[in-house]
Write a protein that holds these residues in place. Structure first.
Motif, PDB file in Angstrom:
ATOM      1  N   LEU B  32       0.831  -1.212   0.000  1.00 51.77           N
ATOM      2  CA  LEU B  32       0.000   0.000   0.000  1.00 51.77           C
ATOM      3  C   LEU B  32       0.863   1.259   0.000  1.00 51.77           C
ATOM      4  O   LEU B  32       0.526   2.263  -0.634  1.00 51.77           O
ATOM      5  CB  LEU B  32      -0.926   0.006   1.220  1.00 51.77           C
ATOM      6  N   ILE B  33       1.981   1.195   0.722  1.00 54.44           N
ATOM      7  CA  ILE B  33       2.885   2.352   0.743  1.00 54.44           C
ATOM      8  C   ILE B  33       3.488   2.550  -0.650  1.00 54.44           C
ATOM      9  O   ILE B  33       3.586   3.668  -1.149  1.00 54.44           O
ATOM     10  CB  ILE B  33       3.987   2.146   1.804  1.00 54.44           C
ATOM     11  N   ALA B  36       1.181   4.164  -2.962  1.00 59.72           N
ATOM     12  CA  ALA B  36       1.111   5.599  -2.700  1.00 59.72           C
ATOM     13  C   ALA B  36       2.325   6.321  -3.275  1.00 59.72           C
ATOM     14  O   ALA B  36       2.384   7.551  -3.248  1.00 59.72           O
ATOM     15  CB  ALA B  36       0.993   5.850  -1.198  1.00 59.72           C
ATOM     16  N   ILE B 320       2.413  10.118   3.420  1.00 60.37           N
ATOM     17  CA  ILE B 320       1.500   8.960   3.416  1.00 60.37           C
ATOM     18  C   ILE B 320       0.463   9.198   4.513  1.00 60.37           C
ATOM     19  O   ILE B 320       0.828   9.613   5.608  1.00 60.37           O
ATOM     20  CB  ILE B 320       2.270   7.663   3.747  1.00 60.37           C
ATOM     21  N   ILE B 324      -2.266   4.542   7.635  1.00 65.07           N
ATOM     22  CA  ILE B 324      -1.508   3.329   7.320  1.00 65.07           C
ATOM     23  C   ILE B 324      -1.196   2.552   8.599  1.00 65.07           C
ATOM     24  O   ILE B 324      -1.117   1.325   8.580  1.00 65.07           O
ATOM     25  CB  ILE B 324      -0.208   3.664   6.541  1.00 65.07           C
TER      26      ILE B 324
END
Lengths: 314, 349
Positions: B32-33, B36, B320, B324
């Protein structure tokens, strides 16, 4: 006292009831379908949040409203697949898996939303579903403006409730679902595959949950903000018990619940300053608990609810 | 492919499992990071240094871990007896507001050595009272306590909001809804000077040890485990199921209430409706990560606190969203669930 009658007699109240009930109808039917097949789905709160977010985001990026609703349903189904894999295939605790899905789905929704929509003072908006006046019926005095000028998803929710009642009580598929929830071993002896039925019910039920969430952003409001589901998912879980696992009563329960909610909103304005507003905001949650206490003992729980099914193991 | 129950569980699995689960969760949130658009390893390095890179950040992380240890213990003791207490968030707030009320309205003038233990006790009792409602509903009406204890969270927060808007409102808070502050001598002593780390951290670790002892060495611990493993069997073996559940509930609710009391008396000094960034809910994850082991809760709470504190600084550095951290923590719950499954079963072709 006169004020109370004024509130109950206004068409606006009755129109609001249907609007407030819609996400609850979707969610309750979704949870009901899962539980009829024997799977408790506590992921509902998170799935509704994700549905609200992804539905809104799709429309914000150019999809039309129906596509947004469909995408929310598919996303809900994907989370259902996750929950089913954990509880049906692996037979893990349905409580814990559901909570995990809720925590993951809601934090994932906030993450994706923030990633794509940066923080702004006024949240971006979309053009939501508009009320549709049903020709002929909407011109009836009082009843028309109250019941027949809703947005399309509200009509859809009611249709699905009636359809689900028909499917569960009148079709072989419904029989297979109920048998799986009552006694999966007996169901298997009859040639039904309990695993497949549970997967199907959880995926379809979760899809309904996702659509219920999307109603919030695509019809009731026009933007998404974190914590907007506000416990509606948990109220749906309570409503399933209240409804004794019957779709018709689920529809009735959601409407009754929405009645109290819409009524307290108006009472709140009428009595503003006299009573702390928080007391009014508490009523939906207190009502849910009361409904559970009243109905829990009378209701007939699907016998195999929360019991993992493994072939050859008892 | 089918699953086969393991005859015995090798010890190494019990130690390796949580580590593998956490690594898997970190890998997934790494995806997911990366989506991004941020460098993943750099992001994790920033989380680690953000949480432990300086004296200040390290003490902040341990301060953050303190309420998580207590709510984690609250969930662990309840879940072990299959009492699904999802209401730690509400019990936390009730403990917090009870302390604020008692300190500002009744007891504020007592000397610290008497006042502090008394307030901690009051906070714990407030938490117990709240969980006894769902327990009573379960024993009396057989209502599943998951939903009732959870709905009570909303009610408790609204109740707190009502009090800090009304009778307990601080007139000096410029109109913000905020409770009156607890008196200075009700504040918990600092564990390390020039930091926010307070003695509550030591209390939480102490309680983890006590709970571990109670669960493994006493009759009550044995009974609560029996109630969780097999309620019908437990009754048959002479375990007083109702009484055991009441005790478990009091322990669980008391710990969550204590978490609220300690957060007020250790950090903030007053109550607002954002006192807890979901400590009650994160406590569930902490307990699961620890596999419901009280001593494991200490480490799981510190891991969770690292994610939250570290993600804040990572978020500032790389842009971010801080969510998260919640995503990673929730993912670890799911990966841990799967990992625990493979502790019990193996795959057979």
């Amino acid at each position: 006292m006169m004020q109370l009658f004024d509130i109950i007699g206004s068409a606006g109240l009755w129109a609001a009831i249907l609007r407030i009930a819609t996400p609850l109808i979707f969610g309750t039917l979704g949870a009901l379908l899962c539980e009829r097949a024997g799977v408790l789905n506590l992921g509902i709160e998170g799935i509704m949040t994700f549905g609200a977010m992804i539905g809104w985001l799709s429309v914000y990026h150019g999809a039309d409203l129906w596509t947004g609703l469909l995408i929310a349903g598919i996303a809900g189904g994907v989370f259902g697949l996750l929950h089913a894999s954990l509880t049906v295939t692996l037979g893990l605790s349905q409580h814990v898996s559901g909570l995990g899905v809720t925590l993951f789905a809601s934090s994932f929704s906030y993450y994706v939303f923030r990633l794509i929509v940066p923080l702004a003072n006024t949240p971006p908006t979309i053009v939501p579903f508009q009320p549709i006046a049903i020709p002929g019926l909407s011109t009836l005095p009082f009843i028309g403006p109250a019941f027949f000028t809703q947005t399309a998803p509200t009509y859809l929710a009611i249709t699905i409730a009636l359809l689900m009642a028909y499917i569960i009580f009148r079709t072989p598929v419904g029989l297979a679902i109920c048998m799986t929830g009552e006694n999966p071993h007996a169901a298997e002896a009859q040639g039904v595959n309990p695993m497949k039925v549970r997967y199907g019910a959880v995926i379809a039920g979760s899809a309904l949950m996702g659509m219920g969430g999307a109603f919030l952003t695509l019809s009731a409001f026009n933007s998404f903000f974190p914590t907007m589901v506000q416990g509606r998912g948990w109220i749906c879980i309570a409503l399933v018990v209240f409804a004794s696992w019957r779709p018709g009563r689920a529809l009735f329960g959601a409407l009754l619940f929405a009645f109290f909610d819409a009524f307290q909103l108006r009472l709140q304005t009428a009595l503003s300053g006299l009573v702390p507003y928080q007391l009014f905001l508490m009523t939906p949650y207190i009502l849910s608990i009361a409904a559970l206490a009243v109905m829990a003992r009378r209701a007939r729980v699907p016998q195999a609810l929360m019991q993992p099914y493994r072939r050859g193991e008892r | 492919m089918r699953f086969e129950r393991r005859e015995h569980r090798p010890l190494y699995l019990l130690i390796v499992t949580p580590v593998v689960a956490v690594i898997a969760a970190l890998a997934l949130s790494g995806v997911l990071i990366a989506i991004a658009g941020a460098p993943v390893l750099d992001a994790y390095w920033r989380i680690l240094t953000g949480a432990f890179g300086s004296r200040l950040s390290a003490t902040e992380t341990l301060t953050r871990a303190t309420p998580l240890m207590l709510t984690g213990l609250a969930a662990a003791v309840a879940f072990r007896a299959r009492l699904w207490n999802i209401g730690a968030e509400g019990q936390f707030y009730l403990g917090a507001i009870a302390v604020a009320a008692a300190s500002s309205k009744l007891l504020g003038n007592l000397p610290a050595p008497i006042l502090i233990p008394l307030l901690l006790l009051i906070g714990a009792i407030a938490g117990m009272v709240l969980i006894l409602i769902p327990l009573w509903l379960r024993l009396r009406f057989s209502v599943d306590e998951v939903v009732t204890s959870l709905l009570l969270n909303f009610i408790a927060v609204l109740f707190v909001s009502m009090l800090i808007d009304g009778v307990l409102k601080d007139p000096l808070a410029f109109g913000w809804p905020q409770s009156q502050s607890v008196s200075d001598h009700a504040m918990l002593p600092k564990l390390i000077a020039r930091s926010r780390l307070h003695i509550g951290f030591a209390i939480a670790i102490g309680l983890a040890v006590v709970v571990h002892f109670v669960q493994s060495r006493t009759v009550f611990g044995m009974q609560s485990r029996a109630a969780g493993l097999n309620p019908t069997g437990a009754i048959f073996a002479g375990v007083p199921l109702g009484k055991t559940l009441v005790k478990v509930a009091c322990l669980s609710g008391g710990l969550a209430g204590l978490a609220g009391a300690i957060e007020v008396m250790g950090v903030k000094g007053y109550v607002t409706t954002d006192l807890s960034p979901g400590f009650g809910y994160s406590g569930i994850v902490v307990a699961m990560l620890a596999n419901l082991n009280p001593l494991g809760v200490v480490f799981a709470a510190i891991f969770t606190a690292i994610m939250f504190v570290g993600a804040d600084s990572m978020s500032r550095g790389l842009g971010i969203p801080t969510y998260i951290a919640d995503v990673t923590v929730a993912l670890s719950l799911l990966t841990m669930l799967i990992a625990l499954f493979f502790n019990q079963y193996r795959i057979r072709r």
